[in-house]
Motif scaffolding. Structure first.
Motif, PDB file in Angstrom:
ATOM      1  N   LYS A 144      82.716 -52.030 -28.733  1.00 31.29           N
ATOM      2  CA  LYS A 144      83.523 -52.030 -29.948  1.00 31.29           C
ATOM      3  C   LYS A 144      82.882 -52.909 -31.009  1.00 31.29           C
ATOM      4  CE  LYS A 144      87.713 -51.238 -27.369  1.00 31.29           C
ATOM      5  NZ  LYS A 144      88.989 -51.770 -26.921  1.00 31.29           N
TER       6      LYS A 144
ATOM      7  N   HIS B  42      91.789 -59.277 -31.134  1.00 29.42           N
ATOM      8  CA  HIS B  42      91.907 -57.992 -30.454  1.00 29.42           C
ATOM      9  C   HIS B  42      91.836 -58.169 -28.947  1.00 29.42           C
ATOM     10  CE1 HIS B  42      90.924 -53.816 -29.326  1.00 29.42           C
ATOM     11  NE2 HIS B  42      91.726 -53.544 -30.341  1.00 29.42           N
TER      12      HIS B  42
ATOM     13  N   ASP C  69      94.232 -52.089 -33.211  1.00 23.01           N
ATOM     14  CA  ASP C  69      92.952 -51.384 -33.304  1.00 23.01           C
ATOM     15  C   ASP C  69      92.592 -51.122 -34.759  1.00 23.01           C
ATOM     16  OD1 ASP C  69      92.473 -51.324 -30.601  1.00 23.01           O
ATOM     17  OD2 ASP C  69      93.203 -49.275 -30.324  1.00 23.01           O
TER      18      ASP C  69
END
Length: 105
Positions: free
Chosen positions: A3, A14, A35
């Protein structure tokens, strides 16, 4: 593919949110919102932007296509506006725009 976050701070936030979600303390909807906030946004690219990106990296269409794992013909179609990158290809182009071609090597 790992990511890509907007910033190291967003990566930490996150990661914490993923832990809360895995523990059942955060629902799926809230996780999707995290997200959207934390991950690198993906914007549609215009044909001129794709060509300019390729030229900025000093790559031919064939070399650019190899890095993105697509055909040379598809890169040509993107640059002419006959087709538009979507999904993983668009994400890779976004990463190249932000971090250079070596980011996807």
């Amino acid at each position: 593919m790992r990511k890509q976050y907007r910033s190291p701070l967003m990566a930490s936030i996150h990661e914490t949110a993923e832990g809360l979600h895995a523990a059942g303390a955060m629902d799926k909807r809230t996780m999707r919102e995290f997200d959207e906030l934390c991950l690198t946004p993906v914007q549609p690219l215009k044909p001129k932007q794709i060509r300019a990106l390729r030229l900025r990296e000093g790559a031919s269409q064939a070399v650019f296509a190899r890095y993105l794992n697509v055909t040379t013909g598809l890169v040509s179609q993107w640059e002419r506006g006959a087709k538009h990158p979507q999904g993983a290809s668009l994400k890779l182009l976004t990463l190249v725009a932000k971090n250079g071609l070596q980011a996807v090597a």
